[in-house]
Design a protein around this motif. Structure first.
Motif, PDB file in Angstrom:
ATOM      1  N   THR A   1      39.001  31.585  41.807  1.00  0.00           N
ATOM      2  CA  THR A   1      40.190  31.395  42.638  1.00  0.00           C
ATOM      3  C   THR A   1      40.299  32.403  43.780  1.00  0.00           C
ATOM      4  N   ASN A   2      39.539  33.478  43.747  1.00  0.00           N
ATOM      5  CA  ASN A   2      39.385  34.429  44.838  1.00  0.00           C
ATOM      6  C   ASN A   2      40.707  34.900  45.438  1.00  0.00           C
ATOM      7  N   ALA A   3      41.112  34.430  46.625  1.00  0.00           N
ATOM      8  CA  ALA A   3      42.300  34.973  47.289  1.00  0.00           C
ATOM      9  C   ALA A   3      43.602  34.568  46.603  1.00  0.00           C
ATOM     10  N   PHE A   4      43.546  33.598  45.727  1.00  0.00           N
ATOM     11  CA  PHE A   4      44.762  33.101  45.083  1.00  0.00           C
ATOM     12  C   PHE A   4      44.959  33.789  43.734  1.00  0.00           C
ATOM     13  N   PRO A   5      46.199  33.888  43.273  1.00  0.00           N
ATOM     14  CA  PRO A   5      46.473  34.658  42.051  1.00  0.00           C
ATOM     15  C   PRO A   5      45.653  34.172  40.859  1.00  0.00           C
ATOM     16  N   SER A   6      45.010  35.096  40.182  1.00  0.00           N
ATOM     17  CA  SER A   6      44.174  34.760  39.038  1.00  0.00           C
ATOM     18  C   SER A   6      45.026  34.312  37.855  1.00  0.00           C
ATOM     19  N   LEU A   7      44.483  33.426  37.047  1.00  0.00           N
ATOM     20  CA  LEU A   7      45.142  33.064  35.792  1.00  0.00           C
ATOM     21  C   LEU A   7      45.183  34.251  34.834  1.00  0.00           C
ATOM     22  N   LEU A   8      44.344  35.251  35.054  1.00  0.00           N
ATOM     23  CA  LEU A   8      44.346  36.465  34.237  1.00  0.00           C
ATOM     24  C   LEU A   8      45.129  37.542  34.975  1.00  0.00           C
ATOM     25  N   ARG A   9      46.310  37.857  34.496  1.00  0.00           N
ATOM     26  CA  ARG A   9      47.185  38.795  35.200  1.00  0.00           C
ATOM     27  C   ARG A   9      46.548  40.175  35.359  1.00  0.00           C
ATOM     28  N   ARG A  10      45.726  40.578  34.399  1.00  0.00           N
ATOM     29  CA  ARG A  10      45.157  41.915  34.478  1.00  0.00           C
ATOM     30  C   ARG A  10      44.147  42.043  35.612  1.00  0.00           C
ATOM     31  N   HIS A  11      43.693  40.916  36.161  1.00  0.00           N
ATOM     32  CA  HIS A  11      42.767  40.970  37.284  1.00  0.00           C
ATOM     33  C   HIS A  11      43.484  41.027  38.635  1.00  0.00           C
ATOM     34  N   ARG A  12      44.754  40.671  38.680  1.00  0.00           N
ATOM     35  CA  ARG A  12      45.437  40.536  39.960  1.00  0.00           C
ATOM     36  C   ARG A  12      45.499  41.829  40.768  1.00  0.00           C
ATOM     37  N   PRO A  13      45.640  43.020  40.153  1.00  0.00           N
ATOM     38  CA  PRO A  13      45.695  44.239  40.978  1.00  0.00           C
ATOM     39  C   PRO A  13      44.382  44.586  41.684  1.00  0.00           C
ATOM     40  N   TYR A  14      43.297  43.913  41.347  1.00  0.00           N
ATOM     41  CA  TYR A  14      42.001  44.280  41.936  1.00  0.00           C
ATOM     42  C   TYR A  14      41.754  43.640  43.294  1.00  0.00           C
ATOM     43  N   THR A  15      42.535  42.647  43.677  1.00  0.00           N
ATOM     44  CA  THR A  15      42.344  42.012  44.977  1.00  0.00           C
ATOM     45  C   THR A  15      43.677  41.887  45.704  1.00  0.00           C
ATOM     46  N   VAL A  16      43.589  41.849  47.018  1.00  0.00           N
ATOM     47  CA  VAL A  16      44.733  41.463  47.844  1.00  0.00           C
ATOM     48  C   VAL A  16      44.239  40.426  48.849  1.00  0.00           C
ATOM     49  N   PRO A  17      45.083  39.457  49.207  1.00  0.00           N
ATOM     50  CA  PRO A  17      44.703  38.517  50.262  1.00  0.00           C
ATOM     51  C   PRO A  17      45.019  39.106  51.632  1.00  0.00           C
ATOM     52  N   VAL A  18      44.106  38.937  52.559  1.00  0.00           N
ATOM     53  CA  VAL A  18      44.358  39.300  53.950  1.00  0.00           C
ATOM     54  C   VAL A  18      44.066  38.077  54.810  1.00  0.00           C
ATOM     55  N   TYR A  19      44.786  37.968  55.909  1.00  0.00           N
ATOM     56  CA  TYR A  19      44.658  36.792  56.765  1.00  0.00           C
ATOM     57  C   TYR A  19      43.785  37.093  57.977  1.00  0.00           C
ATOM     58  N   ASP A  20      42.881  36.159  58.237  1.00  0.00           N
ATOM     59  CA  ASP A  20      41.948  36.236  59.355  1.00  0.00           C
ATOM     60  C   ASP A  20      42.180  34.999  60.226  1.00  0.00           C
ATOM     61  N   TYR A  21      41.901  35.117  61.536  1.00  0.00           N
ATOM     62  CA  TYR A  21      42.241  34.045  62.480  1.00  0.00           C
ATOM     63  C   TYR A  21      41.083  33.765  63.423  1.00  0.00           C
ATOM     64  N   ALA A  22      41.037  32.535  63.940  1.00  0.00           N
ATOM     65  CA  ALA A  22      39.944  32.134  64.820  1.00  0.00           C
ATOM     66  C   ALA A  22      40.422  31.079  65.815  1.00  0.00           C
ATOM     67  N   LEU A  23      39.721  31.032  66.942  1.00  0.00           N
ATOM     68  CA  LEU A  23      39.895  29.998  67.957  1.00  0.00           C
ATOM     69  C   LEU A  23      38.584  29.242  68.125  1.00  0.00           C
ATOM     70  N   MET A  24      38.674  27.976  68.541  1.00  0.00           N
ATOM     71  CA  MET A  24      37.496  27.189  68.892  1.00  0.00           C
ATOM     72  C   MET A  24      37.727  26.573  70.265  1.00  0.00           C
ATOM     73  N   THR A  25      36.729  26.708  71.155  1.00  0.00           N
ATOM     74  CA  THR A  25      36.870  26.134  72.485  1.00  0.00           C
ATOM     75  C   THR A  25      36.569  24.638  72.464  1.00  0.00           C
ATOM     76  N   GLU A  26      36.871  23.998  73.569  1.00  0.00           N
ATOM     77  CA  GLU A  26      36.360  22.659  73.817  1.00  0.00           C
ATOM     78  C   GLU A  26      34.848  22.763  74.022  1.00  0.00           C
ATOM     79  N   PRO A  27      34.101  21.654  73.929  1.00  0.00           N
ATOM     80  CA  PRO A  27      32.646  21.737  74.146  1.00  0.00           C
ATOM     81  C   PRO A  27      32.319  22.233  75.543  1.00  0.00           C
ATOM     82  N   LEU A  28      31.347  23.135  75.630  1.00  0.00           N
ATOM     83  CA  LEU A  28      30.908  23.638  76.921  1.00  0.00           C
ATOM     84  C   LEU A  28      30.039  22.597  77.624  1.00  0.00           C
TER      85      LEU A  28
END
Length: 465
Positions: free
Chosen positions: A245-272
């Motif tokens: 499940t990676n960025a989403f909360p684990s079904l195992l609560r004891r694993h949740r403190p080991y990760t945090v989600p961070v947001y990344d962003y991107a743009l895509m141009t029209e075809p060159l």
């Protein structure tokens, strides 16, 4: 010159890779009860590779995969499509943390990338796989010497990187901001990320994996004969469970403190157009990223659009994940202005798509692994934006752990030890905020790391991007 933000006026706020008329229809949701040998929770790369390799190892194994939304809709369908051999979020991070086993990790990473290429061909996955490599470029004078030092480090571990001066790197991709570069010709493949996920889904189905989409796993219960995972309309009893499940909360609560989600962003141009593409060069179609702590990653699509992403990395208080965070106009405006500075010859090119998404990070910037429920549940997470390739290695490792096998993978310190957990709120957000601010300061001060970053380095928590 007009404000580059005008290039966003007709943008679609959806991931380009997922905005396809041939996007596959989802499989039916799980309704009622099911039983299986192996249950995989999560339909991104981690879960898909786990299910696929499990069936390759034992075709008689009964495998079920649950996905809360649709296959590949999260990070696996909205990343930049850089598939790197590194298992350690880059050689530098690996050298800092596991110098004694880095040679083995590099060898395993190269073998993993080759195995991915073989799978793409064997299952006829149409994902625009290109072993074109990637460039790391210097955009500040101090980064030129750092790239040479990195090339020398890579050579110690058997990797040859081509050192390019200003003229040589601009002959590859012409940007006035480029002062030098390193070309990794063999260690990176470029691909279409959503089509890779969809191709893996098709391969899993062909091998007999039962996939249920729109079936979020809500809890995991231990029983004497089986583990039970519930969904809104049913439940699955399984002998073993792989959590992906990676960025989403684990079904195992004891694993949740080991990760945090961070947001990344991107743009895509029209075809060159052909003339626009010629003005940039880019005949070899490598991906590239700059050398800053807050870096950009950039590549061409199959239809000659430019993806321009990165720079801002956003953490939400209490590590919240939600669709409303996929759109961040201030970051899109920043990226549009940085694009215009990077490629002034492309003035007037508009952006067709803008999107964001959550990735999981941990305090050592690379994947970690664990077992629970007396060895019947295995887990990997913490890929930190470099999971396109590393998740396949993670799938192999998770399956080794569930089988109770001691392999070269499970013997690695990287696999045997977990990172330090993140502290609780509000200390977590304060620490992440201070780190982000310090990294920006370092980028503006010739790479000099302040006392806070040097302290993190000494504690083994040194963030470098």
């Amino acid at each position: 010159m007009a404000d580059p933000v005008h290039a966003l006026r007709d943008v679609r706020y959806t991931p380009f890779w997922l905005d396809r008329p041939d996007r596959p229809e989802p499989e039916s949701a799980l309704v009622g009860d099911a039983r299986c040998d192996l249950l995989v929770v999560g339909g991104g790369y981690s879960g898909l590779w786990t299910a696929l390799i499990a069936k390759e190892r034992d075709p008689a194994l009964d495998v079920v995969l649950l996905e809360g939304r649709e296959i590949g809709w999260a990070a696996s369908g909205r990343n930049g499509g850089f598939c790197e051999a590194s298992l350690t979020h880059g050689l530098g991070n690996g050298h800092q943390r596991w110098p004694g086993e880095l040679a083995a990790l590099e060898r395993l990473g190269r073998a993993n990338l080759d195995a991915m290429q073989d799978a793409v061909r064997r299952y006829d996955i149409d994902c625009d796989w290109r072993r074109s490599g990637s460039l790391t470029v210097a955009t500040e004078p101090h980064q030129v010497d750092e790239l040479r030092e990195f090339a020398a480090l890579a050579a110690r571990y058997g990797t040859t990187l081509d050192v390019l001066d200003r003229d040589a790197v601009r002959a590859e991709i012409d940007s006035p901001t480029f002062l030098g570069g390193l070309w990794d010709r063999e260690g990176v493949a470029m691909l279409d990320p959503a089509r890779l996920a969809w191709g893996l889904k098709r391969a899993c189905l062909a091998l007999g994996v039962r996939i249920h989409e729109h079936s979020p796993a809500t809890d995991l219960a231990d029983g004497p004969a089986a583990l039970t995972v519930r969904t809104p309309y049913g439940r699955v009893a399984a002998r073993k469970v792989a959590l992906a499940t990676n960025a989403f909360p684990s079904l195992l609560r004891r694993h949740r403190p080991y990760t945090v989600p961070v947001y990344d962003y991107a743009l895509m141009t029209e075809p060159l157009t052909a003339a626009q593409l010629a003005s940039v060069g880019w005949r070899n179609r490598q991906g590239w990223a700059d050398s800053a702590n807050h870096f950009h990653y950039v590549r061409l699509s199959a239809d000659n659009r430019i993806l321009f992403g990165g720079y801002d990395v956003v953490h939400q208080y209490r590590s919240r994940v939600g669709d409303e965070r996929d759109r961040r106009p201030e970051t899109f405006a920043t990226l549009a202005r940085h694009f215009a500075r990077t490629f002034p010859q492309l003035e007037g090119v508009r952006f067709s798509h803008a999107w964001g998404g959550a990735i999981d990070t941990c305090t050592r910037f690379s994947a970690f692994f664990d077992l629970s429920h007396r060895g019947r549940v295995a887990y990997s997470a913490g890929y930190t934006g470099l999971g396109v390739g590393a998740t396949r290695f993670g799938a192999e490792t998770v399956l080794d752990l569930l089988a109770g096998e001691r392999t070269e993978r499970t013997a690695l310190e990287m696999v045997r030890r977990k990172p330090l957990p993140f502290p609780p709120e509000p200390v977590r957000s304060l620490g992440i905020g201070l780190t982000q601010w310090s990294l920006h300061r370092a980028d503006a001060d010739a790479g000099r790391r302040n006392l806070w970053l040097r302290t993190l380095d000494r504690l083994g928590l040194g963030f470098d991007s």
